[in-house]
Design a protein around this motif. Structure first.
Motif, short mmCIF file in Angstrom:
data_model
loop_
_atom_site.label_atom_id
_atom_site.label_comp_id
_atom_site.label_asym_id
_atom_site.label_seq_id
_atom_site.Cartn_x
_atom_site.Cartn_y
_atom_site.Cartn_z
N CYS A 65 0.84 -1.22 0.00
CA CYS A 65 0.00 0.00 0.00
C CYS A 65 0.87 1.26 0.00
O CYS A 65 1.77 1.40 0.81
CB CYS A 65 -0.91 -0.01 1.23
N ARG A 66 0.55 2.20 -0.93
CA ARG A 66 1.31 3.45 -1.00
C ARG A 66 0.47 4.64 -0.54
O ARG A 66 0.80 5.79 -0.79
CB ARG A 66 1.79 3.68 -2.44
N ALA A 67 -0.65 4.32 0.11
CA ALA A 67 -1.54 5.40 0.55
C ALA A 67 -0.90 6.23 1.65
O ALA A 67 -0.11 5.71 2.44
CB ALA A 67 -2.84 4.79 1.07
N HIS A 68 -1.25 7.52 1.69
CA HIS A 68 -0.78 8.39 2.76
C HIS A 68 -1.76 8.34 3.92
O HIS A 68 -2.91 7.95 3.75
CB HIS A 68 -0.64 9.83 2.25
N PHE A 69 -1.26 8.75 5.06
CA PHE A 69 -2.12 8.79 6.24
C PHE A 69 -2.44 10.24 6.57
O PHE A 69 -1.57 11.10 6.56
CB PHE A 69 -1.41 8.13 7.43
N SER A 70 -3.72 10.50 6.82
CA SER A 70 -4.13 11.84 7.22
C SER A 70 -4.70 11.77 8.64
O SER A 70 -5.45 10.86 8.95
CB SER A 70 -5.19 12.34 6.22
N LYS A 71 -4.33 12.76 9.45
CA LYS A 71 -4.83 12.78 10.84
C LYS A 71 -6.34 12.95 10.86
O LYS A 71 -7.01 12.57 11.80
CB LYS A 71 -4.19 13.94 11.59
N GLU A 72 -6.87 13.57 9.82
CA GLU A 72 -8.32 13.83 9.73
C GLU A 72 -9.09 12.62 9.22
O GLU A 72 -10.12 12.26 9.76
CB GLU A 72 -8.56 14.96 8.71
N ASP A 73 -8.57 12.00 8.15
CA ASP A 73 -9.34 10.99 7.42
C ASP A 73 -8.77 9.58 7.44
O ASP A 73 -9.30 8.69 6.79
CB ASP A 73 -9.49 11.44 5.95
N LYS A 109 -13.79 6.38 16.66
CA LYS A 109 -14.76 7.12 17.49
C LYS A 109 -14.72 8.61 17.17
O LYS A 109 -15.75 9.25 17.00
CB LYS A 109 -14.47 6.89 18.98
N ARG A 110 -13.52 9.17 17.04
CA ARG A 110 -13.39 10.61 16.74
C ARG A 110 -13.88 10.91 15.32
O ARG A 110 -14.55 11.90 15.08
CB ARG A 110 -11.94 11.05 16.92
N LEU A 111 -13.58 10.00 14.41
CA LEU A 111 -13.97 10.16 13.01
C LEU A 111 -15.49 10.24 12.87
O LEU A 111 -16.03 11.13 12.19
CB LEU A 111 -13.44 8.96 12.22
N VAL A 112 -16.17 9.33 13.53
CA VAL A 112 -17.63 9.26 13.45
C VAL A 112 -18.24 10.58 13.91
O VAL A 112 -19.18 11.10 13.30
CB VAL A 112 -18.14 8.07 14.29
N GLN A 113 -17.66 11.13 14.95
CA GLN A 113 -18.18 12.38 15.48
C GLN A 113 -17.88 13.54 14.51
O GLN A 113 -18.76 14.32 14.18
CB GLN A 113 -17.52 12.64 16.82
N ARG A 114 -16.62 13.62 14.06
CA ARG A 114 -16.21 14.71 13.16
C ARG A 114 -16.99 14.72 11.86
O ARG A 114 -17.36 15.75 11.35
CB ARG A 114 -14.73 14.53 12.80
N LYS A 115 -17.24 13.53 11.33
CA LYS A 115 -17.86 13.43 10.00
C LYS A 115 -19.38 13.30 10.06
O LYS A 115 -20.02 13.05 9.05
CB LYS A 115 -17.28 12.23 9.23
N LYS A 116 -19.93 13.39 11.28
CA LYS A 116 -21.39 13.32 11.48
C LYS A 116 -22.00 12.04 10.85
O LYS A 116 -23.03 12.07 10.19
CB LYS A 116 -22.07 14.56 10.91
N ILE A 117 -21.32 10.93 11.08
CA ILE A 117 -21.76 9.64 10.54
C ILE A 117 -22.86 9.07 11.45
O ILE A 117 -22.72 9.05 12.67
CB ILE A 117 -20.57 8.66 10.45
N LYS A 118 -23.95 8.65 10.83
CA LYS A 118 -25.07 8.10 11.61
C LYS A 118 -25.23 6.59 11.46
O LYS A 118 -25.92 5.94 12.24
CB LYS A 118 -26.40 8.77 11.17
N ALA A 119 -24.64 6.04 10.43
CA ALA A 119 -24.69 4.58 10.22
C ALA A 119 -23.39 4.14 9.57
O ALA A 119 -22.92 4.81 8.64
CB ALA A 119 -25.88 4.21 9.33
N ALA A 120 -22.82 3.06 10.06
CA ALA A 120 -21.53 2.64 9.51
C ALA A 120 -21.46 1.12 9.41
O ALA A 120 -21.93 0.40 10.29
CB ALA A 120 -20.39 3.14 10.40
#
Ligand code: SF4
Length: 185
Positions: A65-73, A109-120
């Motif tokens: 994998c050559r993907a970058h990591f983002s603190k946000e996403d 947990k932080r991601l779900v809150q930041r991105k306003k996710i209601k179902a995952a």
């Protein structure tokens, strides 16, 4: 199955999951993913596409994998075809869902809150599921992460392994396409 019956099934399945190895010795086995997904699927489908997400664990990404990591996403998949995550990202985007690859439960947990996710819909091994049940409020309304509540579906990871893990990718694709699935979801 009536709503009351499937609610009871979910509560029992969650309650007994931490002692499943003892139950297995008594010949009692059940599939927590199938029970969970059958219970939540209708509620999951009611959530708008924009508030739905696929959140995959990093153990599913390819070793090249050559993907970058983002603190946000989290891991920003570039759909390079070295693993199945890219295909799932493309399908999620087609359906208007959010897509993430997460490095940890705390990040999720932080991601779900930041991105306003209601179902995952996610994936996890039994070890992580058990940890989640012990540390997070899970009830018939959903999973409570920090301040928000999420309607969960999940697919079991093939093993407890942080590298080259696997899931039933076809089942995940069916869920994202909104198709009915036998025995699960
Ligand atoms: S498809 Fe995405 S996650 Fe998989 S190896 Fe490529 S960039 Fe990494």
């Amino acid at each position: 199955m009536t709503q009351g019956c499937s609610r009871l099934k979910l509560i029992s399945a969650l309650f007994f999951f931490p002692v499943r190895s003892y139950l297995e010795k008594l010949g009692i086995r059940y599939d927590l993913s199938a029970v969970t997904n059958a219970y939540y699927r209708e509620k999951f489908d009611e959530v708008s596409s924009a508030q739905k997400a696929v959140i995959l664990p990093h153990c599913l990404i390819g070793d090249k994998c050559r993907a970058h990591f983002s603190k946000e996403d989290g891991v920003i998949c570039i759909k390079c075809k070295n693993c199945r995550c890219g295909e799932i990202r493309a399908l999620s985007e087609e359906q208007g869902w959010q897509f993430y690859i997460t490095p940890s439960t705390g990040f999720t947990k932080r991601l779900v809150q930041r991105k306003k996710i209601k179902a995952a819909v996610g994936a996890a091994c039994d070890f992580e599921i058990e940890k989640g049940i012990r540390s997070t409020t899970v009830n018939t309304r959903g999973v409570y992460l920090n301040r928000g509540k999420v309607i969960p579906l999940y697919i079991p990871a093939a093993r407890y392994n942080c590298l080259n893990n696997d899931i039933d990718w076809e089942l995940l694709k069916k869920i994202i396409r909104g198709e009915k699935t036998d025995g699960n979801a």
